[in-house]
Design an enzyme around this catalytic site. Structure first.
Site, PDB file in Angstrom:
ATOM      1  N   LYS A  53      39.595  62.994  15.491  1.00  0.00           N
ATOM      2  CA  LYS A  53      39.403  61.651  14.964  1.00  0.00           C
ATOM      3  C   LYS A  53      38.239  61.637  13.997  1.00  0.00           C
ATOM      4  O   LYS A  53      37.196  62.186  14.339  1.00  0.00           O
ATOM      5  CB  LYS A  53      39.107  60.708  16.137  1.00  0.00           C
ATOM      6  CG  LYS A  53      38.838  59.296  15.755  1.00  0.00           C
ATOM      7  CD  LYS A  53      38.548  58.475  16.972  1.00  0.00           C
ATOM      8  CE  LYS A  53      38.096  57.108  16.503  1.00  0.00           C
ATOM      9  NZ  LYS A  53      37.509  56.352  17.576  1.00  0.00           N
TER      10      LYS A  53
ATOM     11  N   LYS B  72      35.479  64.229  17.813  1.00  0.00           N
ATOM     12  CA  LYS B  72      35.308  62.920  17.187  1.00  0.00           C
ATOM     13  C   LYS B  72      34.079  62.962  16.305  1.00  0.00           C
ATOM     14  O   LYS B  72      32.975  63.227  16.774  1.00  0.00           O
ATOM     15  CB  LYS B  72      35.151  61.854  18.272  1.00  0.00           C
ATOM     16  CG  LYS B  72      34.964  60.446  17.742  1.00  0.00           C
ATOM     17  CD  LYS B  72      34.869  59.454  18.893  1.00  0.00           C
ATOM     18  CE  LYS B  72      34.744  58.032  18.390  1.00  0.00           C
ATOM     19  NZ  LYS B  72      34.599  57.093  19.517  1.00  0.00           N
TER      20      LYS B  72
HETATM   21  C1  PBG Z   1      34.668  53.681  20.642  1.00  0.00           C
HETATM   22  C2  PBG Z   1      35.748  53.886  19.661  1.00  0.00           C
HETATM   23  C3  PBG Z   1      35.655  53.822  18.246  1.00  0.00           C
HETATM   24  C4  PBG Z   1      36.958  53.979  17.771  1.00  0.00           C
HETATM   25  C5  PBG Z   1      37.792  54.161  18.869  1.00  0.00           C
HETATM   26  N1  PBG Z   1      37.020  54.135  20.028  1.00  0.00           N
HETATM   27  C6  PBG Z   1      34.559  53.509  17.327  1.00  0.00           C
HETATM   28  C7  PBG Z   1      33.273  54.209  17.296  1.00  0.00           C
HETATM   29  O1  PBG Z   1      33.113  55.335  17.753  1.00  0.00           O
HETATM   30  O2  PBG Z   1      32.371  53.558  16.791  1.00  0.00           O
HETATM   31  C8  PBG Z   1      37.341  53.928  16.312  1.00  0.00           C
HETATM   32  C9  PBG Z   1      38.708  53.506  16.004  1.00  0.00           C
HETATM   33  C10 PBG Z   1      38.962  53.114  14.607  1.00  0.00           C
HETATM   34  O3  PBG Z   1      38.104  53.140  13.703  1.00  0.00           O
HETATM   35  O4  PBG Z   1      40.116  52.731  14.363  1.00  0.00           O
HETATM   36  N2  PBG Z   1      34.061  54.797  21.159  1.00  0.00           N
HETATM   37 ZN    ZN Z   2      32.116  54.132  22.347  1.00  0.00          ZN
END
Ligand code: PBG
Ligand code: ZN
Length: 322
Positions: free
Chosen positions: A244, A191
């Site tokens: 992601k 991520k």
């Molecule tokens: C939280 C999380 C995030 C997303 C999914 N779970 C955001 C982040 O890390 O700030 C992002 C999903 C999206 O942008 O559609 N950990």
């Molecule tokens: Zn988070």
């Protein structure tokens, strides 16, 4: 002479030689559930996506079921936040109540939960803060409590998204110890610290109140590091590895596809959705075609599962085409 055009002459032959296909079965639909009553609030930067309270959620669940979407991933917006996000392991919390409700009234819907703290902490970070940074190992303890609470409520799969080191080992061990050895873990393994999450943070009220997430999420410049993340998570027992965001990281999806023999997921994130919606609204692109083309590119890159806010629209479109 080589004539590649021979196999492009008609729709019939083109579909016979088509290499990749997007199916409704590939898709996971994210749902935002807010504590309260009578809430159906559209997220400004994500047209067509709403925050629901549990009493109104059936409206959405009926549609999902009717369209043949089989899996959802849940995000909760709680009433109260604190420093450590203790509401995440409250058995009467919004996610726990939602899981029980869905599994009772819609048992065929596969319920995945996002396991993190950022929507539940007063500071918006993905764990416990010590010395102005997220304390990895202190956060792991609470992560277990959260996942076990989701499992007890009846979740079908947990998806830890906080990018803490050792999160998969910790969760696997504690879930097994509680008897949930059959519960799969989908790891947000790779991520990136991405600006494409902007609209989500409005949707889920989870923007960090200070600093950013670069001490735990990955640097967008890095590729080799993705293998280290994926190696650790696979070895620690992840059942599915996720990349992601998706569109700007198709190379990473392909890397993982080529190097691991477990399913690969990708998250088509909020910013990717918002850009297509915005350009579509302006009439600058054909929204539906660009949507299908970008989702297909994720399949071509090697993703087996796609988490996407477009799931309902894709399901409708695929149904019309048949
Ligand atoms: C939280 C999380 C995030 C997303 C999914 N779970 C955001 C982040 O890390 O700030 C992002 C999903 C999206 O942008 O559609 N950990
Ligand atoms: Zn988070």
């Amino acid at each position: 002479m080589n004539r590649t055009r021979r196999l492009r002459t008609t729709g019939g032959i083109r579909s016979l030689v088509r290499e990749n296909l997007l199916k409704v079965d590939d898709l996971i639909y994210p749902i935002f559930i807010e504590e309260g009553k009578g809430i159906k609030k559209e997220i400004e930067s994500m047209p067509g996506i709403f925050r629901f309270s549990l009493d109104i959620l059936p409206e959405e669940l009926n549609t999902i079921q009717e369209l043949g979407i089989r899996a959802v991933i849940l995000f909760g917006i709680p009433d109260s936040k604190d420093e450590i996000g203790s509401e995440t392991w409250n058995d009467q919390g919004i996610i726990q109540k939602s899981i029980r409700f869905i599994k009772k009234h819609y048992p065929e819907i596969y319920v995945i939960t996002d396991v993190c703290f950022c929507e539940y902490t007063s500071h918006g970070h993905c764990g416990i803060i010590h010395n102005n940074d997220v304390d990895n190992d202190a956060t792991l303890k609470n992560l277990s409590k959260q996942a076990i609470s989701h499992a007890r409520a009846g979740a079908d799969m947990v998806a830890p998204s906080g990018m803490m080191d050792g999160m998969i080992r910790t969760l696997r061990e504690s879930l097994d110890k509680e008897g949930f050895y059959q519960l799969p873990i989908m790891s947000y393994a790779v991520k990136y610290s991405s600006s494409y999450y902007g609209p989500f943070r409005d949707a889920a009220d989870s923007a960090p109140s200070f600093g950013d997430r670069r001490t735990y999420q990955m640097d967008p410049a890095n590729r080799r590091e993705a293998f280290r993340e994926a190696d650790f998570d696979k070895e620690e027992g992840a059942d599915i590895l996720m990349v992601k965001p998706a569109l700007s990281y198709l190379d990473i999806i392909r890397d993982l596809r080529n190097n691991y023999n477990i399913p690969i997921a990708c998250y088509n994130v909020s910013g990717e959705y918002a850009m297509i919606k915005a350009a579509g609204e302006k009439g600058w692109i054909d929204e539906q075609k660009v949507m299908m083309e970008s989702l297909l590119s994720m399949k071509r890159a090697g993703a087996d599962l796609i988490i996407t806010y477009f799931a309902k629209e894709v399901a409708r479109l695929l149904r019309e085409q048949h």
